[in-house]
Design an enzyme around this catalytic site. Structure first.
Site, PDB file in Angstrom:
ATOM      1  N   ASN A   1      -5.538 119.026  65.408  1.00 16.60           N
ATOM      2  CA  ASN A   1      -5.087 119.639  66.920  1.00 16.60           C
ATOM      3  C   ASN A   1      -3.582 119.752  66.958  1.00 16.60           C
ATOM      4  O   ASN A   1      -2.650 118.774  67.237  1.00 16.60           O
ATOM      5  CB  ASN A   1      -5.615 118.548  67.969  1.00 16.60           C
ATOM      6  CG  ASN A   1      -5.207 118.963  69.195  1.00 16.60           C
ATOM      7  OD1 ASN A   1      -4.557 119.930  69.431  1.00 16.60           O
ATOM      8  ND2 ASN A   1      -5.528 118.106  70.511  1.00 16.60           N
ATOM      9  N   TRP A   2      -3.203 121.052  66.969  1.00 14.90           N
ATOM     10  CA  TRP A   2      -1.698 121.296  67.071  1.00 14.90           C
ATOM     11  C   TRP A   2      -1.057 121.215  68.249  1.00 14.90           C
ATOM     12  O   TRP A   2       0.230 121.199  68.331  1.00 14.90           O
ATOM     13  CB  TRP A   2      -1.571 122.687  66.559  1.00 14.90           C
ATOM     14  CG  TRP A   2      -1.941 122.893  64.988  1.00 14.90           C
ATOM     15  CD1 TRP A   2      -2.487 122.065  64.037  1.00 14.90           C
ATOM     16  CD2 TRP A   2      -1.717 124.234  64.183  1.00 14.90           C
ATOM     17  NE1 TRP A   2      -2.658 122.510  62.767  1.00 14.90           N
ATOM     18  CE2 TRP A   2      -2.390 123.862  62.940  1.00 14.90           C
ATOM     19  CE3 TRP A   2      -1.324 125.345  64.427  1.00 14.90           C
ATOM     20  CZ2 TRP A   2      -2.270 125.014  61.596  1.00 14.90           C
ATOM     21  CZ3 TRP A   2      -1.222 126.273  63.417  1.00 14.90           C
ATOM     22  CH2 TRP A   2      -1.680 126.064  62.028  1.00 14.90           C
ATOM     23  N   LYS A   3      -1.962 121.038  69.415  1.00 10.09           N
ATOM     24  CA  LYS A   3      -1.689 121.153  70.665  1.00 10.09           C
ATOM     25  C   LYS A   3      -0.519 122.205  71.052  1.00 10.09           C
ATOM     26  O   LYS A   3      -0.893 123.257  70.577  1.00 10.09           O
ATOM     27  CB  LYS A   3      -0.804 119.643  70.934  1.00 10.09           C
ATOM     28  CG  LYS A   3      -1.831 118.369  70.630  1.00 10.09           C
ATOM     29  CD  LYS A   3      -1.410 117.229  71.120  1.00 10.09           C
ATOM     30  CE  LYS A   3      -2.463 116.110  70.519  1.00 10.09           C
ATOM     31  NZ  LYS A   3      -2.057 114.857  71.169  1.00 10.09           N
TER      32      LYS A   3
ATOM     33  N   HIS B   1     -10.338 117.023  75.923  1.00  6.85           N
ATOM     34  CA  HIS B   1      -9.479 116.131  75.578  1.00  6.85           C
ATOM     35  C   HIS B   1      -8.672 115.499  76.591  1.00  6.85           C
ATOM     36  O   HIS B   1      -8.406 115.949  77.736  1.00  6.85           O
ATOM     37  CB  HIS B   1      -8.301 117.019  74.651  1.00  6.85           C
ATOM     38  CG  HIS B   1      -7.072 116.229  73.919  1.00  6.85           C
ATOM     39  ND1 HIS B   1      -5.984 115.689  74.789  1.00  6.85           N
ATOM     40  CD2 HIS B   1      -7.077 115.933  72.623  1.00  6.85           C
ATOM     41  CE1 HIS B   1      -5.393 115.051  73.671  1.00  6.85           C
ATOM     42  NE2 HIS B   1      -6.099 115.148  72.611  1.00  6.85           N
TER      43      HIS B   1
ATOM     44  N   GLU C   1      -5.541 114.924  77.522  1.00 10.00           N
ATOM     45  CA  GLU C   1      -4.463 115.382  78.061  1.00 10.00           C
ATOM     46  C   GLU C   1      -5.080 116.708  78.816  1.00 10.00           C
ATOM     47  O   GLU C   1      -4.411 117.068  80.086  1.00 10.00           O
ATOM     48  CB  GLU C   1      -3.584 116.279  77.082  1.00 10.00           C
ATOM     49  CG  GLU C   1      -2.914 115.016  76.279  1.00 10.00           C
ATOM     50  CD  GLU C   1      -2.582 115.333  74.662  1.00 10.00           C
ATOM     51  OE1 GLU C   1      -2.538 116.641  74.321  1.00 10.00           O
ATOM     52  OE2 GLU C   1      -1.901 114.487  73.844  1.00 10.00           O
TER      53      GLU C   1
ATOM     54  N   GLU D   1     -11.047 109.220  71.156  1.00  5.03           N
ATOM     55  CA  GLU D   1      -9.325 109.073  70.881  1.00  5.03           C
ATOM     56  C   GLU D   1      -8.978 108.382  72.135  1.00  5.03           C
ATOM     57  O   GLU D   1      -9.102 108.502  73.436  1.00  5.03           O
ATOM     58  CB  GLU D   1      -9.121 110.577  71.592  1.00  5.03           C
ATOM     59  CG  GLU D   1      -9.279 111.405  70.453  1.00  5.03           C
ATOM     60  CD  GLU D   1      -8.285 112.625  70.390  1.00  5.03           C
ATOM     61  OE1 GLU D   1      -7.834 112.853  69.300  1.00  5.03           O
ATOM     62  OE2 GLU D   1      -7.946 113.275  71.345  1.00  5.03           O
TER      63      GLU D   1
ATOM     64  N   GLY E   1      -0.333 109.729  70.366  1.00  4.19           N
ATOM     65  CA  GLY E   1       1.226 110.229  70.275  1.00  4.19           C
ATOM     66  C   GLY E   1       1.828 108.836  70.454  1.00  4.19           C
ATOM     67  O   GLY E   1       3.136 108.871  70.732  1.00  4.19           O
TER      68      GLY E   1
ATOM     69  N   SER F   1      -2.916 108.701  66.684  1.00  2.00           N
ATOM     70  CA  SER F   1      -1.692 107.975  65.830  1.00  2.00           C
ATOM     71  C   SER F   1      -2.421 107.951  64.249  1.00  2.00           C
ATOM     72  O   SER F   1      -1.999 107.078  63.596  1.00  2.00           O
ATOM     73  CB  SER F   1      -1.241 106.655  66.415  1.00  2.00           C
ATOM     74  OG  SER F   1      -0.338 107.239  67.369  1.00  2.00           O
TER      75      SER F   1
ATOM     76  N   GLY G   1      -3.224 114.709  65.552  1.00  2.00           N
ATOM     77  CA  GLY G   1      -2.451 115.340  66.487  1.00  2.00           C
ATOM     78  C   GLY G   1      -1.048 115.548  65.667  1.00  2.00           C
ATOM     79  O   GLY G   1      -0.971 116.472  64.691  1.00  2.00           O
ATOM     80  N   GLY G   2      -0.125 114.726  65.743  1.00  2.00           N
ATOM     81  CA  GLY G   2       1.114 114.833  65.189  1.00  2.00           C
ATOM     82  C   GLY G   2       1.125 114.991  63.820  1.00  2.00           C
ATOM     83  O   GLY G   2       1.863 116.110  63.313  1.00  2.00           O
TER      84      GLY G   2
HETATM   85  P1  13P Z   1      -1.929 111.986  67.507  1.00  2.00           P
HETATM   86  O1  13P Z   1      -2.356 112.066  66.227  1.00  2.00           O
HETATM   87  O2  13P Z   1      -0.450 112.770  67.693  1.00  2.00           O
HETATM   88  O3  13P Z   1      -1.770 110.622  68.231  1.00  2.00           O
HETATM   89  O4  13P Z   1      -2.727 112.880  68.692  1.00  2.00           O
HETATM   90  C1  13P Z   1      -4.167 112.629  68.527  1.00  2.00           C
HETATM   91  C2  13P Z   1      -4.664 113.783  69.433  1.00  2.00           C
HETATM   92  O5  13P Z   1      -4.522 113.715  70.714  1.00  2.00           O
HETATM   93  C3  13P Z   1      -5.470 114.757  68.758  1.00  2.00           C
HETATM   94  O6  13P Z   1      -6.278 115.240  69.580  1.00  2.00           O
END
Ligand code: 13P
Length: 249
Positions: free
Chosen positions: A9-11, A95, A97, A167, A173, A212, A233-234
């Site tokens: 997920n590149w956000k 998600h 977010e 999640e 994050g 993470s 994510g990251g």
């Molecule tokens: P991180 O891997 O950056 O913690 O993000 C997880 C995430 O929200 C994937 O959708």
């Protein structure tokens, strides 16, 4: 048999050209990855260009969201049919977010699920508790309610297509990961909860861990019976890290 899936997920990261470069690197480095479905979810603006880079590879394309409505006067929204038109096969929904910053409710998510199925997109449906909920030992109840209000409304046939991502919000994050035992405990709980409604079909549902997840901890997370991969994510923004995670089964 349920699939092993590692999805990035590149956000809201990368320019279009950086995204194309990242996708090309992932395609190149994924050539010796076997037995794992790889998915990348760039921003909407990148989908068509990234689709070109993924063409002919084993890496599938996903959006990070879609509209709850079919088409029309919804300024700024992107319909599931438009997402599917780019060649995307998956769509992340719910998600934390989006729930937290954009007020997405279970009601909206039910509409988005329907849009995905109407357009042959596989939803990667996210659930997970906040820190205070975990600290008050309410995580099981929170996740159960999220599922009851949404995924439980699906037909058996549509349920058979959905991917679940657990999640925990406190791990996203933050560099704080659920321990392998915590992940296994709640993934098994999610599968048991899904089985209440869908029976043995729940054994075929891929349940991904997100929060993470990185090359150093992926192996111990993926070693658990009910952890079928990750939503990253990251670490999905670096091709070496993303591929290292995909090789952690
Ligand atoms: P991180 O891997 O950056 O913690 O993000 C997880 C995430 O929200 C994937 O959708």
């Amino acid at each position: 048999m349920r699939k092993k899936i590692v999805a990035g997920n590149w956000k809201m990261n990368t320019s279009v050209s950086k995204g194309e470069q990242l996708a090309a690197e992932i395609v190149e480095k994924s050539k010796d990855v076997e037995g794992v479905v790889l998915v990348v979810a760039p921003p909407f603006t990148h989908l068509t260009k990234v689709a070109d880079k993924l063409n002919g590879s084993q890496v599938a394309l996903s959006a990070q969201n879609c509209a709850a409505e079919t088409s029309g006067a919804y300024t700024g929204e992107v319909a599931a049919s438009m997402v599917a038109d780019t060649g995307a096969k998956y769509c992340i929904l719910g998600h934390s977010e989006r729930r937290e910053y954009y007020g997405e409710t279970d009601e909206t998510l039910n509409k988005k699920l329907a849009q995905c199925f109407a357009n042959n997109l596989i939803p990667v449906f996210c659930v997970g508790e906040k820190l205070a909920e975990r600290e008050n030992e309410r995580h099981f109840e929170v996740v159960k309610t999220q599922l009851y209000n949404t995924v439980f409304n699906l037909s058996d046939e549509d349920f058979g297509k959905v991917v679940i991502a657990y999640e925990p919000v406190w791990a996203i994050g933050t560099g704080k990961t659920a321990t392998p035992d915590q992940a296994q405990e709640i993934h098994a709980f999610i599968r048991k909860t899904l089985a209440e409604k869908f029976g043995a079909k729940a054994d075929d549902t891929s349940i991904l861990y997100g929060g993470s997840c990185n090359p150093a901890n992926a192996k111990s997370l993926f070693a658990n019976a009910d952890v079928d991969g990750g939503l990253i994510g990251g670490a999905s923004l670096k091709s070496d890290d993303f591929i290292a995670i995909a090789k952690s089964f």
